[in-house]
Design a protein around this motif. Structure first.
Motif, PDB file in Angstrom:
ATOM      1  N   THR A   1       1.003  -1.360  -0.317  1.00 55.79           N
ATOM      2  CA  THR A   1       0.351  -0.065   0.032  1.00 55.79           C
ATOM      3  C   THR A   1       1.079   1.459   0.318  1.00 55.79           C
ATOM      4  N   ILE A   2       2.107   1.728  -0.819  1.00 58.05           N
ATOM      5  CA  ILE A   2       2.996   1.838  -0.765  1.00 58.05           C
ATOM      6  C   ILE A   2       2.000   3.720  -1.215  1.00 58.05           C
ATOM      7  N   ASP A   3       1.735   3.170  -1.881  1.00 54.07           N
ATOM      8  CA  ASP A   3       0.924   4.825  -2.967  1.00 54.07           C
ATOM      9  C   ASP A   3       0.143   5.462  -1.168  1.00 54.07           C
ATOM     10  N   GLU A   4      -1.129   4.891  -1.364  1.00 52.70           N
ATOM     11  CA  GLU A   4      -2.145   4.926   0.080  1.00 52.70           C
ATOM     12  C   GLU A   4      -0.937   5.773   1.562  1.00 52.70           C
TER      13      GLU A   4
ATOM     14  N   SER B   1       5.439  11.886  -4.964  1.00 58.14           N
ATOM     15  CA  SER B   1       5.637  10.796  -4.903  1.00 58.14           C
ATOM     16  C   SER B   1       5.596   9.985  -5.175  1.00 58.14           C
ATOM     17  N   LEU B   2       6.205  10.512  -6.805  1.00 58.55           N
ATOM     18  CA  LEU B   2       6.300   9.228  -7.442  1.00 58.55           C
ATOM     19  C   LEU B   2       8.641   9.320  -7.583  1.00 58.55           C
ATOM     20  N   GLN B   3       9.060  10.425  -6.875  1.00 50.84           N
ATOM     21  CA  GLN B   3      10.109  10.180  -6.888  1.00 50.84           C
ATOM     22  C   GLN B   3      10.728   9.439  -5.513  1.00 50.84           C
ATOM     23  N   LEU B   4       9.317   9.905  -4.385  1.00 54.31           N
ATOM     24  CA  LEU B   4       9.818   9.462  -2.908  1.00 54.31           C
ATOM     25  C   LEU B   4       9.723   7.658  -3.039  1.00 54.31           C
ATOM     26  N   LYS B   5       8.964   7.732  -4.073  1.00 51.60           N
ATOM     27  CA  LYS B   5       8.714   6.190  -4.002  1.00 51.60           C
ATOM     28  C   LYS B   5       9.947   5.231  -4.860  1.00 51.60           C
ATOM     29  N   GLU B   6      10.488   5.732  -5.842  1.00 52.51           N
ATOM     30  CA  GLU B   6      11.870   5.899  -6.683  1.00 52.51           C
ATOM     31  C   GLU B   6      12.983   5.393  -5.520  1.00 52.51           C
ATOM     32  N   LEU B   7      13.083   6.328  -5.157  1.00 51.76           N
ATOM     33  CA  LEU B   7      14.338   6.703  -3.488  1.00 51.76           C
ATOM     34  C   LEU B   7      13.513   5.868  -2.396  1.00 51.76           C
TER      35      LEU B   7
ATOM     36  N   ASP C   1      12.731   2.720  -3.461  1.00 51.30           N
ATOM     37  CA  ASP C   1      12.881   0.818  -3.619  1.00 51.30           C
ATOM     38  C   ASP C   1      14.352   1.078  -3.587  1.00 51.30           C
ATOM     39  N   GLU C   2      14.712   2.512  -4.398  1.00 54.20           N
ATOM     40  CA  GLU C   2      16.652   1.936  -4.477  1.00 54.20           C
ATOM     41  C   GLU C   2      17.008   1.825  -2.824  1.00 54.20           C
ATOM     42  N   LEU C   3      16.635   2.555  -1.929  1.00 53.82           N
ATOM     43  CA  LEU C   3      16.591   2.064  -0.740  1.00 53.82           C
ATOM     44  C   LEU C   3      16.528   0.592  -0.257  1.00 53.82           C
ATOM     45  N   LEU C   4      15.940   0.722  -0.354  1.00 53.23           N
ATOM     46  CA  LEU C   4      15.269  -1.351  -0.098  1.00 53.23           C
ATOM     47  C   LEU C   4      15.844  -2.295  -0.807  1.00 53.23           C
ATOM     48  N   LEU C   5      16.243  -0.973  -2.228  1.00 51.75           N
ATOM     49  CA  LEU C   5      17.376  -2.421  -2.667  1.00 51.75           C
ATOM     50  C   LEU C   5      18.775  -2.403  -1.738  1.00 51.75           C
ATOM     51  N   LYS C   6      19.449  -1.806  -1.496  1.00 51.06           N
ATOM     52  CA  LYS C   6      20.784  -1.197  -1.539  1.00 51.06           C
ATOM     53  C   LYS C   6      20.863  -1.957   0.262  1.00 51.06           C
ATOM     54  N   ASN C   7      19.537  -1.812   0.699  1.00 52.17           N
ATOM     55  CA  ASN C   7      19.774  -2.316   1.888  1.00 52.17           C
ATOM     56  C   ASN C   7      19.193  -4.105   2.139  1.00 52.17           C
TER      57      ASN C   7
END
Ligand code: DCS
Length: 286
Positions: free
Chosen positions: A44-47, A67-73, A75-81
């Motif tokens: 539920t990321i958009d919410e 919102s889109l920029q935050l989502k991309e950031l 996602d990148e954080l999740l991937l890196k961690n």
């Protein structure tokens, strides 16, 4: 190595430092979100992002990301961690300025931070249910804002914990509002009832998913204020939150809810909620 997001940059977590005059640190002048991660994906990321932007806007903080920029950031954080199961914690404060109750004049940059926390699903409690206490709701009258000011919530949760309970169910006089970090539901004669989303409670993302599930599956549901007496006479009680999902409450103030085991409607909603998680994030570990 762990990474964190600080003002749009993903950096080593140990390098993420905040000024001692950050207004979040001094005044709790900011808002936050907790986002659940299943199978490396945000539920539920958009919410959550909508609510984050709305909370910030309601106290006059303008977040310099879409919102889109935050989502991309994120996602990148999740991937890196390399996070599979756990949470993202994200907060924004009004920024750093000489200490003064007044909002700083001129353009100051909000401080935006996000980091990840590993954490499994509370599978045992989801099966057997949790205990709660009742406590007067002493918080302010804008509980719809996901504010960093959580003292009322902390005092309530601490009191619950000291009595061996998982959650404190808050009430204003006769009316049940919400838990210290969750929304509260009762079931009576097959109808699911929960407080309407107004200034007295946080409009939980999990709550809204549950309401949608009820409507789609023809489970009678009402959003309305209910009393402490209704809570005490309920057939079933459960709470909802990003981390606790659909959590049965089986004892309140030392008194069992009916026979003291999770009820039929609660278990049905748990099943349907897991389906929704799987729709968005893939098959769950049980
Ligand atoms: N009410 C309060 C006061 C909360 O703090 C929370 C979640 C909720 C309701 C439920 O909202 P969500 O369904 O959107 O999570 N609190 C978050 C927190 O501080 N930790 O975990 C969730």
């Amino acid at each position: 190595m762990e990474f964190a997001l600080l003002n749009g940059n993903i950096i080593k977590r140990s390098d993420a430092k905040i000024d001692i005059e950050d207004r979040g640190y001094q005044f709790g002048d900011g808002v936050y979100e907790v986002i659940r991660i299943y199978n490396g994906r945000m539920f539920t990321i958009d919410e959550h992002l909508n609510r984050f932007l709305k909370s910030a806007e309601s106290i006059g903080i303008s977040i310099p990301f879409t919102s889109l920029q935050l989502k991309e950031l994120l996602d990148e954080l999740l991937l890196k961690n390399n996070l599979e199961t756990g949470n993202i914690y994200m907060q924004v404060t009004r920024g750093t300025a000489p200490r003064n109750h007044l909002f700083p004049s001129g353009d100051i940059m909000p401080t935006l931070v996000a980091y990840t926390i590993k954490g499994v699903r509370p599978l045992e409690s989801l099966k057997s249910g949790v205990k709660a206490i009742l406590t007067e709701d002493i918080r302010w009258l804008r509980c719809d804002i996901k504010s960093l000011n959580l003292l009322g919530n902390l005092l309530a949760k601490q009191k619950a914990s000291e009595q061996g309970c998982f959650e404190a169910i808050q009430h204003r006089g006769d009316d049940v509002t919400e838990g210290s970090s969750s929304n509260i539901f009762i079931v009576k004669n097959g109808t699911v009832i929960t407080h309407e989303s107004n200034h007295l409670i946080l409009k939980g993302i999990t709550k809204d998913v549950i309401l949608d599930i009820c409507v789609i599956n023809n489970i009678p549901v009402q959003e309305r204020t209910f009393s402490v007496a209704e809570l005490e006479e309920a057939d079933e009680v459960f709470l909802s939150s990003t981390t606790a999902e659909v959590m049965p409450v089986v004892e309140i103030n030392g008194k069992k809810v009916q026979s003291g085991v999770p009820g039929h409607t609660t278990r049905k909603l748990q099943e349907l909620f897991e389906k929704e998680i799987e729709n968005q994030c893939g098959v769950l570990l049980r």
